[in-house]
Scaffold this active site. Structure first.
Site, PDB file in Angstrom:
ATOM      1  N   TYR A 194      -1.739  -0.975  10.825  1.00  0.00           N
ATOM      2  CA  TYR A 194      -1.901  -1.672   9.641  1.00  0.00           C
ATOM      3  C   TYR A 194      -0.674  -1.520   8.572  1.00  0.00           C
ATOM      4  CZ  TYR A 194      -3.434  -1.688   4.970  1.00  0.00           C
ATOM      5  OH  TYR A 194      -3.578  -1.871   3.338  1.00  0.00           O
ATOM      6  N   SER A 217       0.911  -1.204  -0.132  1.00  0.00           N
ATOM      7  CA  SER A 217       0.073   0.033  -0.029  1.00  0.00           C
ATOM      8  C   SER A 217       0.881   1.172   0.050  1.00  0.00           C
ATOM      9  CB  SER A 217      -0.979   0.000   1.308  1.00  0.00           C
ATOM     10  OG  SER A 217      -1.459   1.171   1.356  1.00  0.00           O
ATOM     11  N   LYS A 220       2.319  -3.992   6.808  1.00  0.00           N
ATOM     12  CA  LYS A 220       2.552  -3.765   5.302  1.00  0.00           C
ATOM     13  C   LYS A 220       4.036  -3.338   5.065  1.00  0.00           C
ATOM     14  CE  LYS A 220      -1.469  -4.549   3.393  1.00  0.00           C
ATOM     15  NZ  LYS A 220      -1.477  -5.797   2.880  1.00  0.00           N
TER      16      LYS A 220
HETATM   17  P1  NAD Z   1     -10.988  -7.286   1.215  1.00  0.00           P
HETATM   18  O1  NAD Z   1     -10.967  -7.158   2.757  1.00  0.00           O
HETATM   19  O2  NAD Z   1     -11.939  -7.031   0.417  1.00  0.00           O
HETATM   20  O3  NAD Z   1     -10.135  -8.532   0.991  1.00  0.00           O
HETATM   21  C1  NAD Z   1      -9.322  -9.175   1.772  1.00  0.00           C
HETATM   22  C2  NAD Z   1      -9.699 -10.810   1.603  1.00  0.00           C
HETATM   23  O4  NAD Z   1      -8.758 -11.528   2.594  1.00  0.00           O
HETATM   24  C3  NAD Z   1     -11.143 -10.988   2.330  1.00  0.00           C
HETATM   25  O5  NAD Z   1     -12.182 -11.662   1.392  1.00  0.00           O
HETATM   26  C4  NAD Z   1     -10.911 -11.645   3.642  1.00  0.00           C
HETATM   27  O6  NAD Z   1     -12.118 -12.418   4.169  1.00  0.00           O
HETATM   28  C5  NAD Z   1      -9.811 -12.325   3.373  1.00  0.00           C
HETATM   29  N1  NAD Z   1      -8.919 -12.639   4.558  1.00  0.00           N
HETATM   30  C6  NAD Z   1      -8.408 -11.762   5.487  1.00  0.00           C
HETATM   31  N2  NAD Z   1      -7.769 -12.337   6.574  1.00  0.00           N
HETATM   32  C7  NAD Z   1      -7.603 -13.717   6.139  1.00  0.00           C
HETATM   33  C8  NAD Z   1      -6.972 -14.853   6.617  1.00  0.00           C
HETATM   34  N3  NAD Z   1      -6.309 -14.860   7.731  1.00  0.00           N
HETATM   35  N4  NAD Z   1      -7.037 -15.928   5.806  1.00  0.00           N
HETATM   36  C9  NAD Z   1      -7.801 -16.089   4.706  1.00  0.00           C
HETATM   37  N5  NAD Z   1      -8.511 -14.753   4.123  1.00  0.00           N
HETATM   38  C10 NAD Z   1      -8.452 -13.846   4.896  1.00  0.00           C
HETATM   39  O7  NAD Z   1      -9.666  -6.317   0.953  1.00  0.00           O
HETATM   40  P2  NAD Z   1      -9.187  -5.579  -0.264  1.00  0.00           P
HETATM   41  O8  NAD Z   1      -9.475  -4.302  -0.482  1.00  0.00           O
HETATM   42  O9  NAD Z   1      -9.766  -6.532  -1.504  1.00  0.00           O
HETATM   43  O10 NAD Z   1      -7.639  -5.500  -0.068  1.00  0.00           O
HETATM   44  C11 NAD Z   1      -6.788  -6.653  -0.310  1.00  0.00           C
HETATM   45  C12 NAD Z   1      -5.480  -6.508   0.092  1.00  0.00           C
HETATM   46  O11 NAD Z   1      -4.963  -5.234  -0.593  1.00  0.00           O
HETATM   47  C13 NAD Z   1      -5.257  -6.085   1.408  1.00  0.00           C
HETATM   48  O12 NAD Z   1      -4.076  -6.950   1.807  1.00  0.00           O
HETATM   49  C14 NAD Z   1      -4.912  -4.758   1.494  1.00  0.00           C
HETATM   50  O13 NAD Z   1      -4.314  -4.591   2.922  1.00  0.00           O
HETATM   51  C15 NAD Z   1      -4.454  -4.401   0.236  1.00  0.00           C
HETATM   52  N6  NAD Z   1      -4.775  -2.956   0.127  1.00  0.00           N
HETATM   53  C16 NAD Z   1      -6.013  -2.656   0.087  1.00  0.00           C
HETATM   54  C17 NAD Z   1      -6.254  -1.181  -0.433  1.00  0.00           C
HETATM   55  C18 NAD Z   1      -7.687  -0.635  -0.600  1.00  0.00           C
HETATM   56  O14 NAD Z   1      -7.806   0.503  -0.411  1.00  0.00           O
HETATM   57  N7  NAD Z   1      -8.731  -1.690  -0.770  1.00  0.00           N
HETATM   58  C19 NAD Z   1      -5.400  -0.259  -0.348  1.00  0.00           C
HETATM   59  C20 NAD Z   1      -3.955  -0.606  -0.454  1.00  0.00           C
HETATM   60  C21 NAD Z   1      -3.764  -2.177  -0.134  1.00  0.00           C
HETATM   61  C1  UD1 Z   2      -7.318   5.308   3.724  1.00  0.00           C
HETATM   62  C2  UD1 Z   2      -6.320   4.845   4.686  1.00  0.00           C
HETATM   63  C3  UD1 Z   2      -4.929   4.269   3.948  1.00  0.00           C
HETATM   64  C4  UD1 Z   2      -5.710   2.892   3.104  1.00  0.00           C
HETATM   65  C5  UD1 Z   2      -6.650   3.598   2.475  1.00  0.00           C
HETATM   66  C6  UD1 Z   2      -7.333   2.427   1.333  1.00  0.00           C
HETATM   67  C7  UD1 Z   2      -6.207   6.414   6.603  1.00  0.00           C
HETATM   68  C8  UD1 Z   2      -5.519   7.400   7.593  1.00  0.00           C
HETATM   69  N1  UD1 Z   2      -5.633   5.925   5.372  1.00  0.00           N
HETATM   70  O1  UD1 Z   2      -6.396   6.157   3.055  1.00  0.00           O
HETATM   71  O2  UD1 Z   2      -4.050   3.694   4.823  1.00  0.00           O
HETATM   72  O3  UD1 Z   2      -4.603   2.783   2.394  1.00  0.00           O
HETATM   73  O4  UD1 Z   2      -7.690   4.147   2.827  1.00  0.00           O
HETATM   74  O5  UD1 Z   2      -8.003   1.582   2.181  1.00  0.00           O
HETATM   75  O6  UD1 Z   2      -7.111   6.035   7.192  1.00  0.00           O
HETATM   76  N2  UD1 Z   2     -12.614  11.894   3.402  1.00  0.00           N
HETATM   77  C9  UD1 Z   2     -13.475  12.486   3.824  1.00  0.00           C
HETATM   78  N3  UD1 Z   2     -14.718  12.045   4.193  1.00  0.00           N
HETATM   79  C10 UD1 Z   2     -14.915  10.717   4.403  1.00  0.00           C
HETATM   80  C11 UD1 Z   2     -13.978   9.686   4.259  1.00  0.00           C
HETATM   81  C12 UD1 Z   2     -12.842  10.474   3.519  1.00  0.00           C
HETATM   82  O7  UD1 Z   2     -13.384  13.728   3.423  1.00  0.00           O
HETATM   83  O8  UD1 Z   2     -15.999  10.408   5.045  1.00  0.00           O
HETATM   84  C13 UD1 Z   2     -11.204  12.125   2.796  1.00  0.00           C
HETATM   85  C14 UD1 Z   2     -10.330  11.971   3.516  1.00  0.00           C
HETATM   86  O9  UD1 Z   2      -9.742  12.750   4.527  1.00  0.00           O
HETATM   87  C15 UD1 Z   2      -9.190  11.839   2.632  1.00  0.00           C
HETATM   88  C16 UD1 Z   2      -9.879  11.168   1.247  1.00  0.00           C
HETATM   89  O10 UD1 Z   2     -11.089  11.519   1.665  1.00  0.00           O
HETATM   90  O11 UD1 Z   2      -8.748  13.069   2.161  1.00  0.00           O
HETATM   91  C17 UD1 Z   2      -9.651   9.795   1.003  1.00  0.00           C
HETATM   92  O12 UD1 Z   2     -10.048   9.066   2.264  1.00  0.00           O
HETATM   93  P1  UD1 Z   2     -10.079   7.519   1.955  1.00  0.00           P
HETATM   94  O13 UD1 Z   2     -10.984   6.965   0.982  1.00  0.00           O
HETATM   95  O14 UD1 Z   2     -10.309   6.909   3.472  1.00  0.00           O
HETATM   96  O15 UD1 Z   2      -8.516   7.011   1.907  1.00  0.00           O
HETATM   97  P2  UD1 Z   2      -7.160   7.606   2.427  1.00  0.00           P
HETATM   98  O16 UD1 Z   2      -7.377   8.457   3.493  1.00  0.00           O
HETATM   99  O17 UD1 Z   2      -6.149   8.124   1.382  1.00  0.00           O
END
Ligand code: NAD
Ligand code: UD1
Length: 339
Positions: free
Chosen positions: A148, A124, A152
């Site tokens: 979190y 991330s 990572k």
């Molecule tokens: P998500 O929660 O939708 O998907 C994660 C999946 O992993 C879920 O289906 C959950 O049931 C499964 N899971 C969790 N713990 C487990 C375990 N111990 N064993 C087996 N399965 C397990 O999340 P996502 O948004 O699809 O994210 C996927 C990956 O990408 C994560 O590692 C997350 O940290 C990373 N990531 C996500 C974002 C984002 O904004 N969505 C941003 C940066 C990184």
């Molecule tokens: C957040 C996480 C980041 C994670 C990412 C994706 C934090 C501090 N960071 O990022 O680690 O990788 O989600 O899951 O939580 N905002 C509003 N109103 C809302 C929600 C968000 O104004 O109700 C604003 C936030 O202040 C930010 C932007 O929208 O400026 C994006 O927020 P968000 O979608 O939560 O993502 P990140 O904060 O970038």
């Protein structure tokens, strides 16, 4: 190639499974369904037009993973499984360290035992901490401000050590910026539990009438309109980035590679709300609220490394991100079938 997707039933995993199947690969989903629903698999199968193999299990179960890797003759693993909420991680650090760290160690042990040597890891942009300069390139210093983010960062460090020690391992750490949007079918997308923490799913619920208004967390940042700026990337583009990474590892061989996956463009909270109102035809009422602790003013990627080395760039714009989110919200979430 047959690819194991840990966390494959989740938001990004399910879209990556579609992309893999579309490119002629075979996807095997491995998930404990702690943050996803079992019926996502049926919806996924409707998109790809055939059955998709699913194993229900926890990544901390090394024995089960070993059996799956061996019996299914897996060629590569994409490791999505983990917990991902920043706020929750501060309240439940042990859950985050056990799921994310122990889960990864267990997977690495199972891969070593079975000779599977190709791994793509979901990292991330949170590993960059407070930006020292923008856009963020892969050489930007890393740091963590919450449990979190620390998981990572620590996993990236573990992978680097393991990669150095095992000359056969091919590892790609993909640093996602802000994944949003949904598959064009409206069948799969992001369905957070409870009130969303993240901006796009929150706005979608305002448009759907489930929440009254958007709280804009801070309008006094040093950004063009005072609200937070982020690099939103369409989840289908992100999914395609995983395909590009697998191809890159197959071509380049052993090593530990890191890539940003973002668009390189910053979008403010107000710009995203306006784009969503346009895409959905719904008003997005908004109120300025205090800054959210831990938020940075702006965060967006330098994308040249992924373009030049992976041959991948994000293609889908803000309108497509909002339209597809709205389609998933109205066709699946509002029908009560996806949340
Ligand atoms: P998500 O929660 O939708 O998907 C994660 C999946 O992993 C879920 O289906 C959950 O049931 C499964 N899971 C969790 N713990 C487990 C375990 N111990 N064993 C087996 N399965 C397990 O999340 P996502 O948004 O699809 O994210 C996927 C990956 O990408 C994560 O590692 C997350 O940290 C990373 N990531 C996500 C974002 C984002 O904004 N969505 C941003 C940066 C990184
Ligand atoms: C957040 C996480 C980041 C994670 C990412 C994706 C934090 C501090 N960071 O990022 O680690 O990788 O989600 O899951 O939580 N905002 C509003 N109103 C809302 C929600 C968000 O104004 O109700 C604003 C936030 O202040 C930010 C932007 O929208 O400026 C994006 O927020 P968000 O979608 O939560 O993502 P990140 O904060 O970038």
């Amino acid at each position: 190639m047959k690819v194991l997707l840990t966390g494959g039933a989740g938001y990004i995993g399910s879209h990556t499974a579609v992309a893999l199947c579309g490119a002629g690969h075979e996807a095997v989903l491995f998930d404990n369904f702690s943050n996803s629903r079992r019926d996502v698999v049926e919806r996924l199968e409707r998109i790809v037009g055939h059955r998709v193999a699913v194993v229900e299990g926890d990544v901390r179960d090394t024995g089960l993973l070993q059996r799956v890797l061996r019996d299914q003759e897996i060629g590569a693993v994409i490791h999505f499984a983990g917990l991902k909420s920043v706020g929750e991680s501060a309240e439940k650090p042990l859950e985050y360290y056990t799921n994310n760290l122990q889960g990864t160690l267990s997977l690495l042990a199972a891969m070593r035992a079975t000779g599977v040597d190709t791994l793509v890891f979901s990292s991330s942009a949170t590993v960059y901490g407070e930006p020292e300069y923008l856009p963020l390139d892969e050489a930007h210093p890393t740091s963590a401000t919450n449990p979190y983010g620390r998981t990572k960062l620590q996993i990236e460090e573990i992978l680097a050590d393991v990669g150095r020690a095992d000359a056969a391992l091919k590892i790609a750490c993909l640093r996602y910026f802000n994944p949003v949007g949904a598959h064009e079918s409206g069948l799969i997308g992001e369905s957070p539990n409870g009130i969303p923490n993240n901006l796009m799913p929150y706005i979608a619920q305002v448009a759907a009438g489930k929440l009254t208004h958007l709280n804009v967390f801070g309008a006094d940042y040093d950004t063009p309109d005072g609200t937070g700026v982020r690099d939103y990337i369409h989840v289908v583009d992100l999914a395609e980035g995983h395909l590009a990474a697998l191809e890159y590892l197959a071509e380049h061989g052993p090593g530990d590679y890191t890539f940003n996956l973002g668009t390189g463009h910053g979008t403010s909270v107000l710009q995203l709300a306006d784009a969503f109102a346009e895409a959905s035809g719904k008003a997005i009422p908004r109120k300025v609220a205090p800054r959210r602790p831990g938020d940075v003013a702006a965060c967006y990627a330098k994308t040249e490394k992924a373009r030049d080395e992976l041959g991948w760039t994000a293609k889908r714009g803000l309108a497509e991100m909002c339209e597809s989110t709205w389609r998933f919200q109205t066709q699946t979430l509002n029908q009560g079938t996806g949340a």
